[in-house]
Design an enzyme around this catalytic site. Structure first.
Site, PDB file in Angstrom:
ATOM      1  N   GLU A 296      76.978 -31.778 134.703  1.00 11.70           N
ATOM      2  CA  GLU A 296      76.884 -32.616 133.498  1.00 11.70           C
ATOM      3  C   GLU A 296      77.306 -34.063 133.769  1.00 11.70           C
ATOM      4  OE1 GLU A 296      79.177 -30.198 130.834  1.00 11.70           O
ATOM      5  OE2 GLU A 296      77.605 -28.678 130.726  1.00 11.70           O
TER       6      GLU A 296
ATOM      7  N   LYS B  13      78.585 -19.701 126.392  1.00  9.79           N
ATOM      8  CA  LYS B  13      78.764 -20.375 127.688  1.00  9.79           C
ATOM      9  C   LYS B  13      80.120 -20.030 128.314  1.00  9.79           C
ATOM     10  CE  LYS B  13      78.390 -25.119 129.479  1.00  9.79           C
ATOM     11  NZ  LYS B  13      77.937 -26.458 129.096  1.00  9.79           N
TER      12      LYS B  13
END
Ligand code: AMP
Length: 626
Positions: free
Chosen positions: A182, A85
Site C-alpha cells: 500500500e 482482511k
C-alpha cells in the site's frame, strides 16, 4: 517488496492495443477500484455512484456485498462479515480472543473458517466475493473484462497473508499481475517512482489504525525500510474524545446505548466538517427528549485532540529509529487515509519533518490510484521499466547433520539478497561435503522441498570441526538462486544455480506454510532430539577414538566407567523416539555424564601431548614458538 519487475513480457501486447488494467485497494473497512483512462488514473463508481465500497459481505438468504451488506450488520450480525482482511492468512491460533465477534468460527485444521447461513466460508472466499464485486463494477464501468489487476496489501503482510490475498483474486476470476504494498502504491500515485532516488515516509491514518512505512527508492527499486504504527489509534478515537467533550459541555452523564451512538455519529460529522470550516454545530434530540445544541470552533477542537495527534507521532519516530534515519533524511512525507484530512494532523506531521506533506491526492483514493498506474504499466500500456522489489516466499536452507535444516535466507527476505554462513566437517579427515539446498519452513529436511545437491571436494584432511566451509546463498533480482561452497584455507570452491520458487505453485507454497504452522511444535521437538543425537554420537566417536589410542592412561576402574557410560548412551540412542522431549532429555543427561566421566582422561591426554611436544627440545626454542 519486491522485485524488480517490470512489464511482464507476455503481457506487453502490440503497441496499438490498449489493455484494460485495474488497481484494487482491498481495505479492512472499505475497498476501491481504479483504472487508467487516457493516461489519467480514475477511481470507478458503482451503480449508486459510490467509490468507497464497504468491505462487508452478508451471507444471509442471498450474498450481499458493500453498502447493502453494511445495512444488515445490526439485524443479521452473525452472517455479516466485516474486516475479513484481519483474518487473511492467519491461523485459528492467531484469533484475538479478547475481541467478541458476532460470528461462529470453525477451526479447520488450524485455519480460520466462519459458519454462515450459506455454509462455512473461509477468509479467502469472503475476500474473493468482495473482489468479484469490484471486478463486476469495473466491467460495468469499462464495458470490458480487465486484462489484469494489481491488488494492494499492507507492507507488514507476511507471506501467508499475501498468498491468501493472491488466491482470493484468482478465486474471483482475476488475473492477479502483482500484489503491491500500500505505501508503495501511494508513492507511485504521487509519481515519486520517476525520481529514481529518495526516501519516503507514508503516514496512513484511517478510522481505526495508524500505519507508518518508510520506503527507499534506489535506481527505480522501492524497498520497505521500516514499518510501524498503532492498531488501536485512528479517527474513531477523535470521535470519542469529541463526544466526551460534548457530554461534558452539555452536562450529560450516563447515556444509554442509543444516545451514545447518536452523539458519536454527530461528533464524527462535525469533526469532518471542521476540516473544511472554522466552526461546526449540530442540534439533536436524544431518546430522553433532551435537546442538545452544540457549537465548536476549529481551534477549540484542535486543543481537544492535540494529544491524540501527538500520540500518532510516536510510531513515526520509532519507524525512523528502526530505519536508522534522521527526520531530515526523509525526502517526502505522503498522507494516506481519511483522518489525514484533519488540518492539525497535516500541520503537526509537517512540523516534525520541517516540510509540507503531500496531500494533493484524495487520501482515500491514493492507494487505488497507485495500484491502477502500476497495473497499467504491467499490462504493457506504458513502456517504462518499472522495478518493484520482491521477497522470497519460503526460507532457503542447507541440510546439516541429523537431517536438520539450517535456514540461510529466511522467507520474506527482500531480493536481491546474499547470505553466507560457515560450516565445518563432521568426521576426521573428511575431504568432501555434500551441500543439499532445501526450501521450506519445517525443521527437518524430509519435510522440506529439495532443490539441489552438489559436492565440494578437495577439503584438506583435518580433524573434525576444524575445516571452515563458507556456504553462500545468493538470489538475484529475477529470483535465481546460486549457491556456492568454499573451503576457506585452500579456496577450493564448488557452486550450483537453482530456480527457487518458480517450480512451486501458489497452492504448494500455501500448503507448505500451513504445514509449518500446524507442525511447528512437533518439528521443534524433533529438531532438539536430532541435535542431541548428533552431539551424543560425536562425543562417543571422539571418546572411542581416544580409547583406541590412549587407553593405557586409565586405570581399570576408570576404563570400565567410561565404557559403561558409552554403552548406556548407545542403548538410549538406539531407542525409537516415543516421547521426543523425554528421550532428548535423557540423551542430553547421559551425554553430560560421559563428558564428565571422560574429562580427566581428556586432561591426561592433553598433558601427554604437551609432554610429547616438548620432549627433547630446547626450552628457548619452544618459547620462541609460543
Ligand atoms: P479510512 O479508514 O481511511 O477510510 O478513514 C476513515 C476515517 O477518516 C474516519 O475516522 C473518518 O471520520 C475520517 N475522515 C474522513 N473524512 C474526514 C475529514 N474530512 N476530516 C477528518 N476526518 C475525516
Amino acid at each position: 517488496m519486491a522485485l524488480l519487475q517490470i512489464a511482464e513480457p507476455d503481457l506487453s501486447g502490440n503497441p496499438h492495443q490498449h489493455n484494460i488494467a485495474i488497481g484494487i485497494d482491498l481495505g479492512t473497512t472499505n475497498s476501491l477500484v481504479a483504472t487508467v483512462r487516457s493516461g489519467e488514473a480514475t477511481v470507478l463508481v458503482n451503480h449508486d455512484g459510490c467509490k468507497l465500497i464497504p468491505s462487508i459481505v452478508n451471507y444471509g438468504k442471498e450474498t450481499q456485498i458493500g453498502s447493502q451488506a453494511a445495512t444488515l450488520r445490526s439485524t443479521d450480525p452473525s452472517n455479516t462479515i466485516v474486516s475479513v482482511k484481519r483474518f487473511m492468512g492467519r491461523s485459528f491460533a492467531d484469533l484475538d480472543t479478547t475481541i467478541r465477534y458476532p460470528y461462529k468460527f470453525v477451526n479447520s485444521s488450524g485455519l480460520i473458517q466462519i459458519d454462515t447461513a450459506q455454509g462455512v466460508k473461509n477468509p479467502v472466499e469472503v475476500s474473493a466475493d468482495i473482489l468479484r464485486y469490484l471486478r463486476n463494477m469495473a466491467v460495468e464501468a469499462l464495458g470490458e473484462e480487465p486484462t489484469g489487476v494489481v491488488i494492494t496489501v499492507p507492507a507488514y503482510f507476511d507471506d501467508a497473508q499475501r498468498q491468501a490475498t493472491r488466491q482470493a483474486g484468482e478465486l474471483a476470476g482475476l488475473n492477479v499481475l502483482r500484489l503491491l504494498n500500500e505505501p508503495t502504491a501511494a508513492a507511485i500515485a504521487y509519481g515519486l517512482d520517476s525520481k529514481n532516488e529518495g526516501t519516503f515516509l507514508v503516514y496512513d491514518l484511517g478510522g481505526g489504525t495508524l500505519d507508518v512505512s518508510i520506503l527507499s527508492l534506489t535506481k527505480g527499486v522501492f524497498e520497505v525500510l521500516a514499518v510501524g504504527g498503532d492498531t488501536h489509534l485512528g479517527g474513531d478515537d477523535f470521535d470519542h474524545r469529541l463526544s466526551c467533550y460534548i457530554m461534558e459541555k452539555a452536562g450529560l452523564s450516563q447515556l444509554n446505548d442509543e444516545d451514545s451512538a447518536i452523539l458519536l455519529i454527530n461528533a464524527k460529522k462535525i469533526k469532518e466538517q471542521l476540516s473544511q470550516s472554522e466552526k461546526a454545530s449540530f442540534s439533536v434530540v436524544l431518546s430522553t427528549k433532551r435537546l442538545v445544541n452544540f457549537v465548536i470552533t476549529r481551534t477549540e477542537y484542535e486543543n481537544l485532540v492535540r494529544h491524540l495527534v501527538q500520540k500518532t507521532l510516536l510510531p513515526v519516530k520509532k519507524a525512523l529509529r528502526d530505519a536508522k534515519l534522521d527526520k531530515d533524511q526523509i525526502d517526502e512525507v505522503i498522507m494516506v487515509g481519511g483522518s489525514t484530512r484533519m488540518l492539525l494532523v497535516r500541520q503537526m506531521v509537517g512540523e516534525l519533518f520541517g516540510r509540507e506533506p503531500l496531500t494533493s491526492i484524495n487520501p482515500d483514493e491514493v492507494v487505488a490510484i497507485g495500484a491502477s498506474i502500476q497495473a497499467d504499466v504491467l499490462v504493457g500500456n506504458k513502456k517504462d521499466d518499472w522495478l518493484l522489489l520482491d521477497v522470497t516466499p519460503l526460507s532457503l536452507g542447507v541440510e546439516t547433520m541429523g537431517g536438520l535444516v539450517e535456514k540461510i535466507i529466511p522467507r520474506n527476505s527482500t531480493l536481491p539478497i546474499a547470505r553466507a554462513q560457515d560450516f565445518t566437517t563432521y568426521k576426521d579427515g573428511q575431504t568432501a561435503m555434500t551441500v543439499h539446498v532445501v526450501q521450506g519452513e519445517r525443521e527437518l529436511v524430509k519435510d522440506c522441498r529439495s532443490l539441489a545437491k552438489f559436492t565440494l571436494r578437495g577439503i584438506p584432511q583435518m580433524v573434525a570441526g576444524q575445516a571452515r566451509i563458507r556456504i553462500t546463498y545468493q538470489i538475484d533480482a529475477d529470483g535465481l538462486l546460486s549457491v556456492s561452497a568454499k573451503e576457506m584455507m585452500t579456496g577450493v570452491t564448488s557452486s550450483i544455480e537453482v530456480k527457487p520458487s518458480f517450480g512451486l505453485s501458489d497452492e504448494q507454497i500455501g500448503a507448505m506454510l500451513q504445514e509449518s504452522i500446524s507442525n511447528a511444535n512437533h518439528d521443534m521437538q524433533v529438531r532438539l532430539y536430532q541435535e542431541a543425537v548428533v552431539d551424543a554420537q560425536a562425543l562417543i566417536d571422539s571418546v572411542e577414538k581416544a580409547l583406541y589410542l590412549d587407553a593405557d592412561l586409565l586405570t581399570e576402574e576408570e576404563l570400565s566407567q567410561i565404557n559403561n557410560a558409552i554403552m548406556k548412551l548407545k542403548i538410549t540412542l538406539a531407542k525409537a523416539p516415543d516421547d521426543y522431549a523425554q528421550l532428548t532429555n535423557k540423551i542430553k543427561q547421559q551425554t553430560d555424564d560421559l563428558n564428565q566421566i571422560s574429562s580427566n582422561f581428556a586432561n591426561r591426554r592433553m598433558d601427554k601431548a604437551i609432554h610429547h611436544a616438548l620432549s627433547g627440545r630446547d626450552i628457548n626454542e619452544v618459547a620462541d614458538k609460543i
